[in-house]
Design a protein around this motif. Structure first.
Motif, PDB file in Angstrom:
ATOM      1  N   ILE A 170       0.858  -1.186   0.000  1.00 33.16           N
ATOM      2  CA  ILE A 170       0.000   0.000   0.000  1.00 33.16           C
ATOM      3  C   ILE A 170       0.893   1.236   0.000  1.00 33.16           C
ATOM      4  CG2 ILE A 170      -1.744   1.306   1.273  1.00 33.16           C
ATOM      5  CD1 ILE A 170      -2.671  -1.349   2.476  1.00 33.16           C
ATOM      6  N   HIS A 171       0.602   2.149  -0.904  1.00 37.06           N
ATOM      7  CA  HIS A 171       1.375   3.396  -0.997  1.00 37.06           C
ATOM      8  C   HIS A 171       0.585   4.532  -0.365  1.00 37.06           C
ATOM      9  CE1 HIS A 171       3.030   6.892  -3.565  1.00 37.06           C
ATOM     10  NE2 HIS A 171       3.852   6.669  -2.556  1.00 37.06           N
ATOM     11  N   LEU A 172       1.159   5.165   0.644  1.00 36.89           N
ATOM     12  CA  LEU A 172       0.549   6.296   1.334  1.00 36.89           C
ATOM     13  C   LEU A 172       1.294   7.561   0.942  1.00 36.89           C
ATOM     14  CD1 LEU A 172       0.534   4.683   4.903  1.00 36.89           C
ATOM     15  CD2 LEU A 172      -1.253   4.514   3.168  1.00 36.89           C
ATOM     16  N   LEU A 173       0.577   8.536   0.434  1.00 35.62           N
ATOM     17  CA  LEU A 173       1.175   9.818   0.062  1.00 35.62           C
ATOM     18  C   LEU A 173       0.448  10.922   0.801  1.00 35.62           C
ATOM     19  CD1 LEU A 173       3.036  11.599  -1.676  1.00 35.62           C
ATOM     20  CD2 LEU A 173       1.244  11.575  -3.438  1.00 35.62           C
ATOM     21  N   LEU A 174       1.195  11.701   1.595  1.00 35.10           N
ATOM     22  CA  LEU A 174       0.616  12.798   2.356  1.00 35.10           C
ATOM     23  C   LEU A 174       1.267  14.105   1.966  1.00 35.10           C
ATOM     24  CD1 LEU A 174       1.160  10.280   4.766  1.00 35.10           C
ATOM     25  CD2 LEU A 174      -0.668  11.711   5.620  1.00 35.10           C
ATOM     26  N   ASP A 175       0.441  15.133   1.853  1.00 37.07           N
ATOM     27  CA  ASP A 175       0.926  16.444   1.440  1.00 37.07           C
ATOM     28  C   ASP A 175       0.263  17.494   2.325  1.00 37.07           C
ATOM     29  OD1 ASP A 175       1.587  18.828   0.123  1.00 37.07           O
ATOM     30  OD2 ASP A 175       1.570  17.849  -1.844  1.00 37.07           O
ATOM     31  N   GLY A 176       1.051  18.181   3.146  1.00 35.52           N
ATOM     32  CA  GLY A 176       0.521  19.221   4.024  1.00 35.52           C
ATOM     33  C   GLY A 176       1.189  20.552   3.743  1.00 35.52           C
ATOM     34  N   ASN A 177       0.393  21.621   3.694  1.00 35.59           N
ATOM     35  CA  ASN A 177       0.976  22.932   3.423  1.00 35.59           C
ATOM     36  C   ASN A 177       0.162  24.042   4.068  1.00 35.59           C
ATOM     37  OD1 ASN A 177      -0.820  22.120   0.921  1.00 35.59           O
ATOM     38  ND2 ASN A 177      -0.858  24.376   1.031  1.00 35.59           N
ATOM     39  N   THR A 178       0.818  25.127   4.381  1.00 36.87           N
ATOM     40  CA  THR A 178       0.150  26.313   4.897  1.00 36.87           C
ATOM     41  C   THR A 178      -0.420  27.120   3.735  1.00 36.87           C
ATOM     42  OG1 THR A 178       2.318  27.402   4.902  1.00 36.87           O
ATOM     43  CG2 THR A 178       1.520  26.533   6.997  1.00 36.87           C
ATOM     44  N   VAL A 179      -1.417  27.979   4.044  1.00 34.70           N
ATOM     45  CA  VAL A 179      -2.032  28.832   3.032  1.00 34.70           C
ATOM     46  C   VAL A 179      -2.228  30.232   3.611  1.00 34.70           C
ATOM     47  CG1 VAL A 179      -3.234  26.924   1.894  1.00 34.70           C
ATOM     48  CG2 VAL A 179      -4.389  28.197   3.712  1.00 34.70           C
ATOM     49  N   GLY A 180      -2.477  31.201   2.724  1.00 34.47           N
ATOM     50  CA  GLY A 180      -2.831  32.552   3.148  1.00 34.47           C
ATOM     51  C   GLY A 180      -1.777  33.235   3.998  1.00 34.47           C
ATOM     52  N   VAL A 181      -2.247  33.923   5.047  1.00 33.68           N
ATOM     53  CA  VAL A 181      -1.358  34.691   5.924  1.00 33.68           C
ATOM     54  C   VAL A 181      -0.355  33.775   6.602  1.00 33.68           C
ATOM     55  CG1 VAL A 181      -1.250  36.171   7.964  1.00 33.68           C
ATOM     56  CG2 VAL A 181      -3.090  36.477   6.304  1.00 33.68           C
ATOM     57  N   THR A 182      -0.808  32.591   7.043  1.00 39.56           N
ATOM     58  CA  THR A 182       0.086  31.645   7.699  1.00 39.56           C
ATOM     59  C   THR A 182       1.241  31.267   6.788  1.00 39.56           C
ATOM     60  OG1 THR A 182      -1.804  30.737   8.908  1.00 39.56           O
ATOM     61  CG2 THR A 182       0.215  29.426   8.885  1.00 39.56           C
ATOM     62  N   ASN A 183       0.957  31.086   5.522  1.00 36.90           N
ATOM     63  CA  ASN A 183       2.004  30.727   4.573  1.00 36.90           C
ATOM     64  C   ASN A 183       3.005  31.862   4.392  1.00 36.90           C
ATOM     65  OD1 ASN A 183       2.971  28.695   2.623  1.00 36.90           O
ATOM     66  ND2 ASN A 183       2.570  30.302   1.124  1.00 36.90           N
ATOM     67  N   MET A 184       2.527  33.109   4.446  1.00 34.26           N
ATOM     68  CA  MET A 184       3.439  34.244   4.322  1.00 34.26           C
ATOM     69  C   MET A 184       4.324  34.387   5.550  1.00 34.26           C
ATOM     70  SD  MET A 184       1.210  37.208   2.389  1.00 34.26           S
ATOM     71  CE  MET A 184      -0.206  37.128   3.488  1.00 34.26           C
ATOM     72  N   LEU A 185       3.763  34.062   6.733  1.00 27.60           N
ATOM     73  CA  LEU A 185       4.535  34.200   7.966  1.00 27.60           C
ATOM     74  C   LEU A 185       5.498  33.042   8.174  1.00 27.60           C
ATOM     75  CD1 LEU A 185       1.703  35.426  10.363  1.00 27.60           C
ATOM     76  CD2 LEU A 185       3.542  36.794   9.345  1.00 27.60           C
ATOM     77  N   PHE A 186       5.036  31.826   7.842  1.00 27.77           N
ATOM     78  CA  PHE A 186       5.877  30.652   8.059  1.00 27.77           C
ATOM     79  C   PHE A 186       5.436  29.564   7.082  1.00 27.77           C
ATOM     80  CE2 PHE A 186       7.298  26.741  10.067  1.00 27.77           C
ATOM     81  CZ  PHE A 186       8.572  27.074  10.502  1.00 27.77           C
ATOM     82  N   GLY A 187       6.028  29.577   5.886  1.00 26.12           N
ATOM     83  CA  GLY A 187       5.618  28.639   4.857  1.00 26.12           C
ATOM     84  C   GLY A 187       6.008  27.200   5.174  1.00 26.12           C
ATOM     85  N   VAL A 188       5.046  26.300   5.058  1.00 22.81           N
ATOM     86  CA  VAL A 188       5.279  24.878   5.302  1.00 22.81           C
ATOM     87  C   VAL A 188       4.776  24.072   4.119  1.00 22.81           C
ATOM     88  CG1 VAL A 188       4.632  22.881   6.718  1.00 22.81           C
ATOM     89  CG2 VAL A 188       5.132  25.061   7.818  1.00 22.81           C
ATOM     90  N   HIS A 189       5.598  23.165   3.636  1.00 27.09           N
ATOM     91  CA  HIS A 189       5.172  22.186   2.631  1.00 27.09           C
ATOM     92  C   HIS A 189       5.866  20.863   2.952  1.00 27.09           C
ATOM     93  CE1 HIS A 189       4.501  21.020  -1.875  1.00 27.09           C
ATOM     94  NE2 HIS A 189       3.755  20.322  -1.021  1.00 27.09           N
ATOM     95  N   ASP A 190       5.140  19.961   3.597  1.00 22.95           N
ATOM     96  CA  ASP A 190       5.686  18.681   4.050  1.00 22.95           C
ATOM     97  C   ASP A 190       5.073  17.554   3.232  1.00 22.95           C
ATOM     98  OD1 ASP A 190       6.922  20.204   5.931  1.00 22.95           O
ATOM     99  OD2 ASP A 190       5.858  19.373   7.658  1.00 22.95           O
ATOM    100  N   ILE A 191       5.918  16.662   2.743  1.00 25.78           N
ATOM    101  CA  ILE A 191       5.463  15.501   1.986  1.00 25.78           C
ATOM    102  C   ILE A 191       6.008  14.236   2.640  1.00 25.78           C
ATOM    103  CG2 ILE A 191       5.508  14.296  -0.221  1.00 25.78           C
ATOM    104  CD1 ILE A 191       5.841  17.011  -1.572  1.00 25.78           C
TER     105      ILE A 191
END
Length: 243
Positions: free
Chosen positions: A53-74
Motif C-alpha cells: 500500500i502506498h501512502l502519500l501525504l501532502d501538508g501545506n500552509t495557506v494565506g497569511v500563515t504561509n506568508m509568515l511561516f511557509g510549510v510544505h511537508d510531503i
C-alpha cells in the motif's frame, strides 16, 4: 516541541483511516482563519515484487500563515498490506528555511532499519515510521478494546530517531462534521509540550467509531490559542462522500 512535530502529528493522524483508493482533505483553522491544508491519497502498489500500500501525504500552509511561516511537508510510506508494517518511508520537509529529506528502509524480520542519513540501526520489534503509526494502530484493534483512561505505547522511528510514543484513550463522544453527527473515539498522544503546546496533553484526535475509522477532528491546544483541523472532503474510489 517544534512546529515540524505539530505538522507531523497532523499528517500522522489522518492515516488512521488509510485504505486503498481513498483521498481525505483537511482544513486547518486558527480561530476564524484558515491556516493550512492536508491531503492524503492511498493506493495499491508493489514493492520488490510484493503487494503493498502506498501512502502519500501532502501538508501545506495557506494565506497569511504561509506568508509568515511557509510549510510544505510531503510524506510517503510503503506498507505491507498483511502486517500493516512499513517497508519504506520517505520524509521531505520544507518549513521556512528548514529542509529535511530522508529515506528509511524497514527490516521487520531483523528488528532493524537502514537510514540514508545515518546508516543501519537496531530498533524495537514492530517499529513503525511516524506517519504509519496510526494506520498500524487502526488495523490492530487498539481502539476497540478500551473503555476510557487506558494508555498504550507504539515504537516509532521519526526524524532519524526511534522512540516509544505513548497514547491515552479518553473514551467516546459525538462530533458534528461534514459527514453528519458521528460517535468518535478520542485519543491523546502524550508528548513533551515544548514551546508550542500548552501542555503535554495538548493534542486530541476524534476518530469515528465505525468500520471506516475516519479522523473527523484534530485539536491542538497551543500556547497562543486553539488550532483545529477539520475534515473537508472525503473521496472513496473517486466518489465524494461529503454532501
Amino acid at each position: 516541541m517544534k512546529i515540524q512535530l505539530i505538522i507531523s502529528f497532523l499528517l500522522a493522524a489522518i492515516l488512521v483511516n488509510a485504505q486503498p483508493h481513498e483521498e481525505l482533505k483537511y482544513h486547518m483553522k486558527y480561530g476564524f482563519f484558515k491556516g493550512g491544508e492536508a491531503i492524503l491519497s492511498v493506493e495499491d502498489t508493489t514493492y520488490e515484487g510484493k503487494e503493498a500500500i502506498h501512502l502519500l501525504l501532502d501538508g501545506n500552509t495557506v494565506g497569511v500563515t504561509n506568508m509568515l511561516f511557509g510549510v510544505h511537508d510531503i510524506y510517503e510510506s510503503i506498507v505491507d498490506p498483511k502486517t500493516y508494517l512499513p517497508y519504506k518511508a520517505i520524509r521531505n520537509i520544507k518549513e521556512g528555511n528548514y529542509r529535511w529529506y530522508n529515506e528509511a528502509f524497514f527490516f521487520n524480520d531483523r528488528d532493524s532499519i537502514y537510514s540514508q542519513r545515518s546508516g543501519p540501526k537496531k530498533v524495537p520489534h514492530n517499529t513503525v515510521d511516524f506517519v504509519t503509526a496510526f494506520f498500524y494502530m487502526r488495523h490492530t484493534n487498539y481502539l476497540d478494546q478500551f473503555e476510557g483512561g487506558e494508555e498504550f505505547s507504539i515504537p516509532v522511528f521519526h526524524a532519524d530517531e526511534h522512540f516509544v510514543m505513548k497514547v491515552k484513550y479518553l473514551g467516546k463522544t459525538k462530533i458534528k462534521s461534514k459527514l453528519g453527527t458521528k460517535e468518535c473515539h478520542i485519543i491523546q498522544p502524550r508528548i513533551d509540550k515544548g514551546k508550542v503546546l500548552n501542555s503535554n496533553s495538548g493534542l486530541k484526535f476524534y476518530i469515528t467509531n465505525d468500520e471506516h475509522r475516519i479522523p473527523l477532528l484534530l485539536e491542538f491546544d497551543l500556547r497562543v490559542g486553539a488550532l483545529k483541523c477539520e475534515l473537508h472532503s472525503y473521496k472513496k474510489n473517486g466518489i465524494e462522500q461529503v454532501d
